[in-house]
Design a protein around this motif. Structure first.
Motif, short mmCIF file in Angstrom:
data_model
loop_
_atom_site.label_atom_id
_atom_site.label_comp_id
_atom_site.label_asym_id
_atom_site.label_seq_id
_atom_site.Cartn_x
_atom_site.Cartn_y
_atom_site.Cartn_z
N TRP A 357 -35.81 -78.43 -42.52
CA TRP A 357 -34.78 -78.46 -41.14
C TRP A 357 -34.89 -77.37 -40.31
O TRP A 357 -34.82 -77.68 -38.87
N ALA A 358 -35.30 -76.05 -40.62
CA ALA A 358 -35.35 -75.24 -39.83
C ALA A 358 -36.50 -75.28 -38.83
O ALA A 358 -36.43 -75.18 -37.25
N ARG A 359 -37.57 -75.86 -39.16
CA ARG A 359 -38.84 -76.36 -38.39
C ARG A 359 -38.17 -77.32 -37.27
O ARG A 359 -38.87 -77.25 -36.12
N PHE A 360 -37.50 -78.41 -37.89
CA PHE A 360 -37.07 -79.31 -36.51
C PHE A 360 -36.10 -78.86 -35.89
O PHE A 360 -36.08 -79.06 -34.66
N ALA A 361 -35.27 -77.85 -36.30
CA ALA A 361 -34.22 -77.39 -35.40
C ALA A 361 -34.67 -76.29 -34.62
O ALA A 361 -34.03 -76.26 -33.41
N SER A 362 -35.92 -75.99 -34.69
CA SER A 362 -36.60 -75.12 -33.74
C SER A 362 -36.70 -75.80 -32.44
O SER A 362 -36.92 -75.14 -31.30
N PHE A 363 -36.62 -77.09 -32.49
CA PHE A 363 -36.98 -77.95 -31.22
C PHE A 363 -35.77 -77.69 -30.07
O PHE A 363 -36.09 -77.63 -29.06
N VAL A 364 -34.60 -77.26 -30.59
CA VAL A 364 -33.55 -76.87 -29.49
C VAL A 364 -33.66 -75.64 -28.71
O VAL A 364 -33.64 -75.83 -27.65
N PRO A 365 -34.10 -74.36 -29.40
CA PRO A 365 -34.50 -73.32 -28.51
C PRO A 365 -35.74 -73.64 -27.80
O PRO A 365 -35.89 -73.08 -26.75
N ALA A 366 -36.74 -74.49 -28.22
CA ALA A 366 -37.73 -74.82 -27.46
C ALA A 366 -37.48 -75.53 -26.32
O ALA A 366 -38.39 -75.33 -25.47
N LEU A 367 -36.41 -75.95 -25.98
CA LEU A 367 -36.26 -76.98 -24.89
C LEU A 367 -35.65 -75.63 -23.66
O LEU A 367 -36.36 -75.98 -22.79
N MET A 368 -35.14 -74.56 -24.14
CA MET A 368 -35.03 -73.56 -23.14
C MET A 368 -36.12 -72.75 -22.86
O MET A 368 -36.55 -72.39 -21.91
N ALA A 369 -36.94 -72.55 -23.82
CA ALA A 369 -38.17 -71.88 -23.67
C ALA A 369 -39.32 -72.72 -22.75
O ALA A 369 -39.75 -72.03 -21.92
N THR A 370 -39.11 -73.99 -22.77
CA THR A 370 -39.89 -74.87 -21.83
C THR A 370 -39.46 -74.58 -20.62
O THR A 370 -40.24 -74.60 -19.49
N VAL A 371 -38.33 -74.40 -20.30
CA VAL A 371 -37.67 -74.43 -19.07
C VAL A 371 -38.20 -73.23 -18.32
O VAL A 371 -38.66 -73.17 -17.15
N LEU A 372 -38.14 -72.06 -19.01
CA LEU A 372 -38.66 -70.89 -18.87
C LEU A 372 -39.97 -70.66 -18.32
O LEU A 372 -40.44 -70.24 -17.22
N LEU A 373 -41.01 -71.23 -19.20
CA LEU A 373 -42.20 -71.56 -19.09
C LEU A 373 -42.70 -72.01 -17.60
O LEU A 373 -43.46 -72.07 -16.93
#
Length: 589
Positions: A357-373
């Motif tokens: 579940w934590a592996r898939f939940a990591s998608f949420v912070p990845a959205l913000m990281a994507t915006v940053l990069l």
């Protein structure tokens, strides 16, 4: 969920900007007809493209552009494809990437041979110091922010490895990638989250990075970087001045801190100031030798090109003399003595050590990281691609999106590789990239670029030297003699030398000038009240971004960047500035 909401807000802002711009474009075109100027058809980079696509209009300027492009190996068919592609926000799979490489790869041989000159050697030495120092500094900050999970060795390794890969494979090799403050703030927030939830940090970091890499990869293959065409000089200048300001303030603060710290002897503080001032002063003086009448042209060019490197060496010699003669020591670069991770962990992160579940939940912070990069990368590449630098290889005239899709592909690959090895994520670094471009440019007496050495050797050399510092004892031992105050002076030089040519900076200086005797500028024909208002709006925006970056909500920094595009449109829609005034103040030309 906060990250997801912020991403929705960002996408809404960008889409609103795109919709307004597209509506304005189509309306102006229908009303204006074939005689309407290209600027009124569409704002910014793609005026010539839309004009060419019109069956009734093909200006002499575009014919000249076609002839220039043919000389450079770009066919009119490629230009046609480019014009059609950049009129859409997204394209079919891999179309943008294929176009970028098709236009750039024919010049790969010249990308090597054009770097074989003394100016590129000087640029390599200068940027080596300018890139190594931030890597070491960010490494120390990462160590504190991640509880020792990521440190200096990881940061320097990521800088060397990723930089070499980017220099060899990117479509815009003059861009320098490195760590940035907003990315560090995001990683620190992610670490605090894992500490509260009891999850191991590095596996969560790795999965977040892999999701981020996947989203960036998707944006690359669909040509999502086309969205950047809705940004204008208004955004570019604020972002550029912000990063320059950060470099300047960081340098001044570091020197001032030595005087404010009771534990630091006054003589040490004075030596710190002397070394920093020597580096900055000599770098500036040597750089300006090119515009003097002393010696012959070859001598002046050599002194100017190697000026920053010579300044660092002179400053370090002063520090060395003070240490041997007076016993006064200054802090120096601290590079780990052996090539191993900071904590002694294996280089590969155990991806399976967290629940599914934590592996898939990591998608949420990845959205913000994507915006940053995404924003950091594309805004910096826009600045590098600015027409004032006169780049030509595989380029369409005045198109600032060339190469972005291929470069985003490389960034997605780099992000994936650094994630599974627990290394910091890297993205285009603004001041270092602009300084790199200026270092390989030839300027006339008016400070305008006449020629630029478009090549890959400087980027390859810079990051190979950084890699040598962590792999071999000799370079590592030599770097231990580089004192940090000397590098603070170099930071000051980097920040200040990046400002000339930025219209926002030139207009800001005009606030304090007598306009009746000041040099004429493109905006001189406008009312001074409107020019000053536009400048103050940009300054206020810069201050807001600076405040947000340093606050507890610094992770939302990219949202503010994205908001600048609709904010710029609102300035015109609200009647604060007319379209004619905006065409002058916010022209990309």
């Amino acid at each position: 969920m906060k990250a997801f909401s912020c991403l929705n807000g960002l996408l809404f802002g960008i889409c609103c900007t795109a919709s307004v711009s597209a509506f304005s474009t189509s309306t102006s075109y229908r009303k204006g007809g074939p005689g309407l100027s290209t600027r009124s058809i569409i704002d910014g980079n793609h005026a010539e493209i839309l004009t060419w696509n019109s069956s009734r209009t093909c200006t002499k300027g575009m014919k000249k552009s076609f002839r220039q492009s043919s000389k450079l190996g770009v066919s009119t068919e490629a230009l046609a494809e480019e014009g059609e592609a950049t009129s859409h926000m997204f394209e079919g799979p891999f179309k943008g990437i294929a176009r970028d490489y098709r236009k750039r790869l024919p010049f790969y041989k010249s990308d090597i041979t054009d770097g074989l000159n003394s100016q590129c050697v000087a640029a390599t030495m200068f940027l080596f110091f300018a890139c190594l120092a931030p890597a070491v500094g960010f490494g120390a900050l990462y160590y504190t922010a991640t509880g020792g999970a990521i440190g200096t060795m990881e940061m320097v390794t990521s800088t060397a490895f990723s930089g070499i890969l980017y220099a060899l494979t990117s479509a815009q090799p003059l861009t320098i990638i490195g760590s940035t403050g907003p990315v560090l703030a995001f990683v620190a927030t992610l670490y605090k989250f894992t500490a509260r939830t009891g999850l191991p940090f590095l596996p969560v970091y790795a999965w977040t990075g892999l999701w981020t890499a996947a989203i960036l990869f998707l944006s690359a293959i669909t040509s999502a970087s086309n969205l950047v065409k809705y940004l204008t000089r208004f955004t570019d200048e604020i972002f550029s001045c912000l990063i320059s300001t950060i470099f300047i303030i960081e340098a001044v603060s570091d020197v001032a801190r030595t005087f404010a710290t009771p534990a630091v002897p006054f003589v040490t503080a004075l030596l710190t100031l002397l070394c920093a001032a020597t580096t900055y002063g000599l770098s500036t003086t040597f750089k300006n030798v090119r515009n003097t009448a002393y010696g012959n042209k070859m001598l002046r060019d050599t002194v100017s090109n190697f000026g920053p490197t010579a300044a660092v060496i002179c400053s370090c010699l002063i520090a060395r003399a003070a240490k041997l003669g007076q016993g006064v020591s200054l802090p120096s670069l601290a590079i780990p003595a052996s090539f191993a991770t900071t904590s002694g962990r294996p280089w590969l992160v155990p991806l399976n050590s967290i629940p599914v579940w934590a592996r898939f939940a990591s998608f949420v912070p990845a959205l913000m990281a994507t915006v940053l990069l995404y924003l950091d990368q594309n805004i910096t590449v826009r600045l590098v691609n600015n027409p004032r630098f006169k780049m030509e290889k595989g380029r369409e005239k005045n198109n600032m999106i060339d190469g972005m899709h291929a470069d985003m592909l490389i960034i997605s690959i780099v992000t994936a590789l650094t994630s599974i090895t627990g290394l910091p994520w890297l993205v285009a670094a603004t001041v270092r990239s602009v300084s790199h471009v200026r270092a390989v440019s030839v300027f006339n007496k008016e400070g305008k670029s006449e020629k630029i050495f478009e090549q890959r050797l400087t980027g390859l050399g810079i990051h190979s030297l950084i890699g040598a510092c962590i792999l071999f004892n000799g370079p590592r031992s030599l770097m231990s003699h580089i004192v940090l105050p000397s590098l603070m002076g170099l930071f000051m030089y980097l920040g200040i030398s990046s400002l000339p040519g930025v219209q926002m900076w030139e207009r800001f200086k005009e606030l304090f000038k007598d306009r009746s005797i000041a040099k004429d500028q493109p905006w001189s024909g406008l009312k001074r009240r409107k020019v000053n208002l536009f400048t103050l709006v940009q300054v206020a925006s810069l201050y807001a971004m600076f405040w947000v970056k340093g606050s507890s909500i610094g992770v939302l920094f990219p949202i503010l960047i994205a908001a600048l595009a609709p904010f710029r449109i609102a300035l015109e829609r609200l009647g604060l500035f007319s379209k004619e005034e905006m065409n002058v103040l916010d022209s990309d030309e």
